[in-house]
Design an enzyme around this catalytic site. Structure first.
Site, PDB file in Angstrom:
ATOM      1  N   ASP A  24       0.851  -1.195   0.000  1.00 27.63           N
ATOM      2  CA  ASP A  24       0.000   0.000   0.000  1.00 27.63           C
ATOM      3  C   ASP A  24       0.886   1.244   0.000  1.00 27.63           C
ATOM      4  O   ASP A  24       1.723   1.418   0.894  1.00 27.63           O
ATOM      5  CB  ASP A  24      -0.887  -0.017   1.258  1.00 27.63           C
ATOM      6  CG  ASP A  24      -1.647   1.290   1.448  1.00 27.63           C
ATOM      7  OD1 ASP A  24      -1.984   1.611   2.602  1.00 27.63           O
ATOM      8  OD2 ASP A  24      -1.884   1.991   0.435  1.00 27.63           O
ATOM      9  N   ASP A 101      -4.944  -9.952 -15.573  1.00 30.32           N
ATOM     10  CA  ASP A 101      -5.876 -11.042 -15.279  1.00 30.32           C
ATOM     11  C   ASP A 101      -7.248 -10.651 -15.839  1.00 30.32           C
ATOM     12  O   ASP A 101      -7.888  -9.734 -15.317  1.00 30.32           O
ATOM     13  CB  ASP A 101      -5.963 -11.225 -13.755  1.00 30.32           C
ATOM     14  CG  ASP A 101      -6.574 -12.555 -13.361  1.00 30.32           C
ATOM     15  OD1 ASP A 101      -6.204 -13.080 -12.290  1.00 30.32           O
ATOM     16  OD2 ASP A 101      -7.414 -13.087 -14.124  1.00 30.32           O
ATOM     17  N   ASP A 202      -9.271 -15.916 -16.635  1.00 30.55           N
ATOM     18  CA  ASP A 202     -10.007 -16.468 -15.498  1.00 30.55           C
ATOM     19  C   ASP A 202     -11.082 -17.457 -15.978  1.00 30.55           C
ATOM     20  O   ASP A 202     -11.838 -17.148 -16.901  1.00 30.55           O
ATOM     21  CB  ASP A 202     -10.676 -15.282 -14.779  1.00 30.55           C
ATOM     22  CG  ASP A 202     -11.337 -15.678 -13.481  1.00 30.55           C
ATOM     23  OD1 ASP A 202     -10.624 -16.122 -12.580  1.00 30.55           O
ATOM     24  OD2 ASP A 202     -12.565 -15.554 -13.383  1.00 30.55           O
ATOM     25  N   GLU A 244      -6.990 -20.311 -17.088  1.00 24.95           N
ATOM     26  CA  GLU A 244      -7.314 -21.077 -15.877  1.00 24.95           C
ATOM     27  C   GLU A 244      -8.341 -22.115 -16.270  1.00 24.95           C
ATOM     28  O   GLU A 244      -9.440 -21.763 -16.717  1.00 24.95           O
ATOM     29  CB  GLU A 244      -7.876 -20.171 -14.787  1.00 24.95           C
ATOM     30  CG  GLU A 244      -8.149 -20.936 -13.497  1.00 24.95           C
ATOM     31  CD  GLU A 244      -9.060 -20.194 -12.543  1.00 24.95           C
ATOM     32  OE1 GLU A 244      -9.866 -19.375 -13.016  1.00 24.95           O
ATOM     33  OE2 GLU A 244      -8.974 -20.435 -11.328  1.00 24.95           O
ATOM     34  N   HIS A 318      -3.799 -17.203  -5.449  1.00 26.11           N
ATOM     35  CA  HIS A 318      -4.633 -16.424  -4.518  1.00 26.11           C
ATOM     36  C   HIS A 318      -5.873 -17.181  -4.069  1.00 26.11           C
ATOM     37  O   HIS A 318      -6.652 -16.679  -3.242  1.00 26.11           O
ATOM     38  CB  HIS A 318      -5.036 -15.119  -5.200  1.00 26.11           C
ATOM     39  CG  HIS A 318      -5.858 -15.356  -6.412  1.00 26.11           C
ATOM     40  ND1 HIS A 318      -5.353 -15.919  -7.573  1.00 26.11           N
ATOM     41  CD2 HIS A 318      -7.169 -15.170  -6.648  1.00 26.11           C
ATOM     42  CE1 HIS A 318      -6.311 -16.048  -8.457  1.00 26.11           C
ATOM     43  NE2 HIS A 318      -7.420 -15.603  -7.925  1.00 26.11           N
ATOM     44  N   ASP A 319      -6.083 -18.382  -4.658  1.00 24.54           N
ATOM     45  CA  ASP A 319      -7.264 -19.196  -4.290  1.00 24.54           C
ATOM     46  C   ASP A 319      -6.888 -20.399  -3.438  1.00 24.54           C
ATOM     47  O   ASP A 319      -7.785 -21.171  -3.061  1.00 24.54           O
ATOM     48  CB  ASP A 319      -7.934 -19.758  -5.564  1.00 24.54           C
ATOM     49  CG  ASP A 319      -8.596 -18.698  -6.405  1.00 24.54           C
ATOM     50  OD1 ASP A 319      -8.679 -18.898  -7.632  1.00 24.54           O
ATOM     51  OD2 ASP A 319      -9.022 -17.663  -5.843  1.00 24.54           O
TER      52      ASP A 319
END
Ligand code: TEU
Ligand code: CA
Length: 544
Positions: A24, A101, A202, A244, A318-319
């Site tokens: 951040d 993505d 995706d 994916e 990330h999953d």
């Protein structure tokens, strides 16, 4: 026949960034593009060639950006198009490409297309989505959405249901409609003109759906659509494209990753990642890892795509829960097991993907209760299973072992407040172990997990056998050791990895006694006839 040039992504290593949790820069507690720019030198130091950014497009963030409401703009929480242009340029200066993505199976329900589509059946955008007639309370069929509930949502204004494989705010796009496909192709060309180096697509194997036949993945027109997509866009550049494809098997992957470039560079397949899911149950219902089956599946993918396709290589994203907690050790052997897992993966043929924090040996998180969690999938599962009478202890155990937030806690940069991720309040709490596990403690430490990844990434560029060598599995029935050779004309590798915390009997074959050790995860030489707990090595020798 013109020598097929080795595509750049065959020797590349890609780093996945979950921007919201990476760095951040403006103190609002959410990672952003300027934060990624701040860390480009760290990524250059690691040696990666490309960055895959999870979506940063305009989004109401129902599924953390996998619900896009404007494909041609950056969500203000991540920055601006100008920031993206700066990131592409700054990365390029460091020889790093940016991979975006793209979520093309569905949009956000706040996308203008859907806002129009739901106004009336005559609206020109109505059939940009998948609608079925019906009566309130009686969906067209019993298909379920991945994040809970029915896959059908009633819209009174048009007296129809729309189809959504994921959340109710993620209506599926209708790829049967050539206008939808043209809009998508024009958007992709627009990003290619801005200089992106590739795309991750995706749930791309779900775009050719036939909901009346309850078909979602691998629909009959899937490869027709993908070939058109590739012809109209990707083939006009020199891109890394990765689809994916949860349902892919090697036969399908040979189409997706055909060396003729007619579809993608490669796909993410998940067969090796699904083995602990109890058959016929949900991902939350786990069984112990069938290790010999894992080795057979990894070998199958290596053997079947050799010379006629291309593998992606990953443990994390990330999953998924973090691999060191899943198949390594969080305690005494954390570092050595994290390195073992890296060595076992990076010795194989394909393009390796390193997920943010994996290069540090970051672990799963164990927050006190559900209020600390953020992922829609976990929150919906919690509600559903608590209502179904599961004990809270069992539900939280599932989230601790398998929840996606394990991968989404803020990146651990140093041991300052909030691990140096933000000066503000982080959108999700930092894993308390950041005091021990952070980049600052590893970047210049030769025995760190970071240094192990650095070495593996550089080995891939130094020895052609990493890219070209044919894979052959050894010790297939061994319950502890994953061992294989890679062989090409001039050189060969032997990779061996003990996936357990117990010593594993192992005698190095005669032909390898004098071989060079390219990398190992124990500082001192091994003198016993066994592999120590989580011990891994890569030997190299020239072929006679
Ligand atoms: O994931 C596709 C997908 O099937 C996963 O969500 C999977 O079902 C789930 O993670 C298993 O735990 C892609 C994105 O990677 C994911 O983050 C999105 O939530 C999903 O698509 C919808 O866009
Ligand atoms: Ca921010």
């Amino acid at each position: 026949m013109e020598q097929k040039k080795i595509r750049w992504w065959k020797s590349a290593v890609v780093y996945q960034i979950y921007p919201r949790s990476f760095k951040d820069s403006n103190g609002d507690g959410i990672g952003d593009l300027q934060g990624v720019i701040e860390k480009l030198d760290y990524l250059k130091e690691l040696g990666v060639d490309a960055l895959w950014l999870s979506p940063v497009f305009t989004s109401p963030q129902d599924d953390n950006g996998y619900d896009i409401s404007n494909y041609r703009d950056i969500d203000p929480m991540f920055g601006t198009l100008k920031d993206m242009d700066e990131l592409i340029a700054e990365a390029k200066k460091r020889g790093i490409r940016i991979i975006l993505d793209l979520v093309l199976n569905h949009s956000s329900d706040e996308h203008p297309w859907f806002q129009e589509a739901k106004k009336s059946r005559e609206n020109p955008y109505h059939d940009y989505y998948v609608w079925r007639d019906g009566i309130p309370g009686t969906p067209p069929n019993d298909m379920k959405a991945a994040f809970g509930g029915s896959a059908w949502e009633w819209v009174p204004e048009v007296e129809q249901y729309y189809f959504h494989q994921f959340s109710v705010k993620q209506p599926d796009l209708n790829w049967e409609n050539p206008k939808v496909r043209r809009e998508i192709y024009d958007m992709i060309l627009w990003w290619m003109d801005r200089g992106v180096g590739g795309f991750r697509l995706d749930v791309i194997d779900q775009i050719a759906k036939e909901p009346d036949l309850k078909i979602t993945g691998n629909g009959p027109r899937l490869h027709e659509f993908i070939r058109e997509l590739s012809r109209e866009t990707f083939q006009k550049g020199d891109l890394l494209t990765v689809g994916e494809a949860w349902g892919a098997d090697p036969e399908k992957a040979k189409l997706y990753s055909n060396p003729d470039g007619s579809e993608f560079s490669m796909v993410f397949q998940f067969e090796h990642m699904m083995l602990e899911q109890e058959p016929g149950k949900e991902k939350w219902d786990r069984i112990p890892l069938p290790f010999v089956r894992l080795k057979r599946i990894l070998a199958k993918w290596q053997e079947e795509l050799y010379g006629c396709g291309w593998n992606s290589l990953f443990w994390d994203n990330h999953d998924l829960p973090r691999i060191v907690s899943r198949w390594g050790d969080e305690g005494k052997y954390r570092e050595v097991s994290a390195k073992m897992l890296a060595i076992a993966l990076h010795g194989m043929q394909g393009t390796p993907f390193v997920y943010q924090g994996e290069e540090l040996g970051m672990t799963n998180v164990h927050f006190p209760d559900i209020t600390w969690y953020r992922d829609i999938e976990s929150l919906n599962m919690y509600k559903e299973r608590m209502a179904a009478g599961y004990s809270e202890h069992a539900v939280m155990d599932s989230i601790y072992s398998t929840g996606r937030d394990n991968a989404r806690t803020p990146m651990q940069w140093d041991d300052s407040k909030n691990a140096g991720f933000t000066q503000g309040d982080p959108w999700m709490a930092v894993n308390p172990n950041y005091l021990q596990i952070n980049a600052a403690a590893q970047v210049h430490h030769p025995d760190s997990v970071f240094a192990c990844y650095q070495r593996l990434i550089s080995l891939r560029k130094s020895y052609p056998v990493f890219v070209e060598g044919r894979f052959r599995l050894l010790l297939e029935q061994d319950q502890q050791i994953f061992a294989y050779v890679r062989e090409c004309e001039k050189e060969k590798l032997l990779v061996c990895a003990n996936f357990t915390s117990r010593p594993a009997p192992f005698s190095l074959p005669e032909e390898w006694q004098e071989a060079e050790i390219l990398i190992q995860n124990y500082p001192e030489k091994n003198t016993e006839s066994c592999l120590r707990p989580y011990e891994a090595l890569i030997y190299r020798k020239t072929s006679e």
